[in-house]
Motif scaffolding. Structure first.
Motif, PDB file in Angstrom:
ATOM      1  N   GLU A 194       0.883  -1.158   0.072  1.00  0.00           N
ATOM      2  CA  GLU A 194       0.180   0.085   0.139  1.00  0.00           C
ATOM      3  C   GLU A 194       0.773   1.265   0.058  1.00  0.00           C
ATOM      4  O   GLU A 194       1.749   1.484   0.652  1.00  0.00           O
ATOM      5  CB  GLU A 194      -1.018   0.092   1.051  1.00  0.00           C
ATOM      6  CG  GLU A 194      -1.965  -1.172   0.963  1.00  0.00           C
ATOM      7  CD  GLU A 194      -2.693  -0.872   2.440  1.00  0.00           C
ATOM      8  OE1 GLU A 194      -4.043  -0.332   2.096  1.00  0.00           O
ATOM      9  OE2 GLU A 194      -2.993  -1.289   3.243  1.00  0.00           O
ATOM     10  N   MET A 195       0.358   2.174  -0.664  1.00  0.00           N
ATOM     11  CA  MET A 195       1.111   3.493  -1.155  1.00  0.00           C
ATOM     12  C   MET A 195       0.403   4.624  -0.684  1.00  0.00           C
ATOM     13  O   MET A 195      -0.771   4.723  -1.018  1.00  0.00           O
ATOM     14  CB  MET A 195       2.180   3.617  -2.145  1.00  0.00           C
ATOM     15  CG  MET A 195       2.920   2.552  -2.316  1.00  0.00           C
ATOM     16  SD  MET A 195       4.137   2.634  -4.079  1.00  0.00           S
ATOM     17  CE  MET A 195       5.046   3.897  -3.373  1.00  0.00           C
ATOM     18  N   ILE A 196       0.938   5.917  -0.614  1.00  0.00           N
ATOM     19  CA  ILE A 196       0.041   6.998  -0.053  1.00  0.00           C
ATOM     20  C   ILE A 196       0.810   8.036  -1.114  1.00  0.00           C
ATOM     21  O   ILE A 196       2.161   8.098  -0.949  1.00  0.00           O
ATOM     22  CB  ILE A 196      -0.183   7.472   1.270  1.00  0.00           C
ATOM     23  CG1 ILE A 196      -1.230   8.483   1.458  1.00  0.00           C
ATOM     24  CG2 ILE A 196       1.081   7.469   1.860  1.00  0.00           C
ATOM     25  CD1 ILE A 196      -1.571   8.749   2.561  1.00  0.00           C
ATOM     26  N   GLY A 197       0.028   9.011  -1.574  1.00  0.00           N
ATOM     27  CA  GLY A 197       0.539  10.185  -2.435  1.00  0.00           C
ATOM     28  C   GLY A 197       0.495  11.498  -1.365  1.00  0.00           C
ATOM     29  O   GLY A 197      -0.413  11.676  -0.883  1.00  0.00           O
ATOM     30  N   CYS A 198       1.560  12.070  -1.521  1.00  0.00           N
ATOM     31  CA  CYS A 198       1.837  13.398  -0.697  1.00  0.00           C
ATOM     32  C   CYS A 198       0.659  14.536  -1.460  1.00  0.00           C
ATOM     33  O   CYS A 198       0.820  14.500  -2.841  1.00  0.00           O
ATOM     34  CB  CYS A 198       3.032  13.901  -0.879  1.00  0.00           C
ATOM     35  SG  CYS A 198       3.452  15.313   0.068  1.00  0.00           S
TER      36      CYS A 198
END
Length: 235
Positions: free
Chosen positions: A194-198
């Motif tokens: 899982e990844m999150i964008g700034c």
């Protein structure tokens, strides 16, 4: 035989993949349709506002503009959901590709070990047997190839079930990286999990792994990476 077992396990692991991909693509298509409908609604509201703006009271103008703003917000929400689905789909396929790469590497290592052991027995087997015949029974048992380092290595090596355990994040990081594949996050690794964008449009990194930024779930509202947060505090 080992090849068949590896193949069977891998085919079992991807059995549900086509259905999951079809579900994600269907959801993405549905989001596209809903976005197009919302864009048509925005165009209609904008035309009504332009045509009647002179005759509208101040409160009515604000109300009309708020409707347009809400419609735009809904479009952005649909777009964000579609991006998340696209990332999930990519990670889903990428996980199986990495599983295949790991299985191939383990299978090659097993074949290499078997070839090394078979070569050892073929070249040294006669010498060991002759020593057993010339020496006493005790010496023969003590010097038998059953207790040789290679045999001990094979006995203590993980069996096939251990080799097919689910991949850990360390397995992903230890695998060779395609030089053409882009890297992200503070760890400068490829995309996985899982990844999150700034939410800073000028963020040089943009995407981060949850574990690298101490996240377990996606936070509500806007999220800024540690570097951008620090830069914002300096300003």
């Amino acid at each position: 035989m080992a090849t068949a077992i590896y193949l069977e396990h891998y085919l079992d692991s991807i059995e549900n993949l086509p259905c999951e991909l079809q579900r994600n693509f269907t959801l993405m298509r549905d989001l596209d349709n809903r976005t197009e409908e919302k864009k048509g609604e925005i165009d209609k509201l904008a035309e009504e506002y332009i045509a009647n703006v002179k005759s509208l009271a101040s409160e009515q103008r604000v109300e009309h503009l708020q409707k347009i703003q809400d419609a735009y917000s809904k479009c952005k929400e649909f777009s964000d959901d579609k991006v998340q689905l696209a990332m999930q789909t990519y990670e889903m396929v990428d996980k199986h590709i990495r599983r295949l790469d790991a299985d191939l590497a383990r299978f090659e290592n097993e074949l290499k070990e078997k070839l090394e052991v078979s070569g050892y027995e073929s070249t040294d087997g006669r010498g060991l047997k002759s020593k057993e015949k010339r020496g006493s029974r005790g010496r023969g048992r003590k010097g038998s190839d059953e207790d040789s380092p290679r045999k001990k290595k094979m006995k203590n090596s993980p069996d096939l079930s251990d080799a097919l355990l689910p991949m850990q994040p360390s397995d992903v990081l230890d695998m060779p990286v395609d030089p053409n594949e882009p890297t992200y996050c503070l760890c400068h690794q490829v995309s996985y999990g899982e990844m999150i964008g700034c939410d800073n449009p000028d963020c040089p990194i943009e995407w981060f792994h949850f574990a690298c930024v101490d996240l377990a779930t996606k936070p509500k509202g806007k999220w800024f990476c540690p570097r951008c947060t620090q830069d914002r505090k300096k300003k």
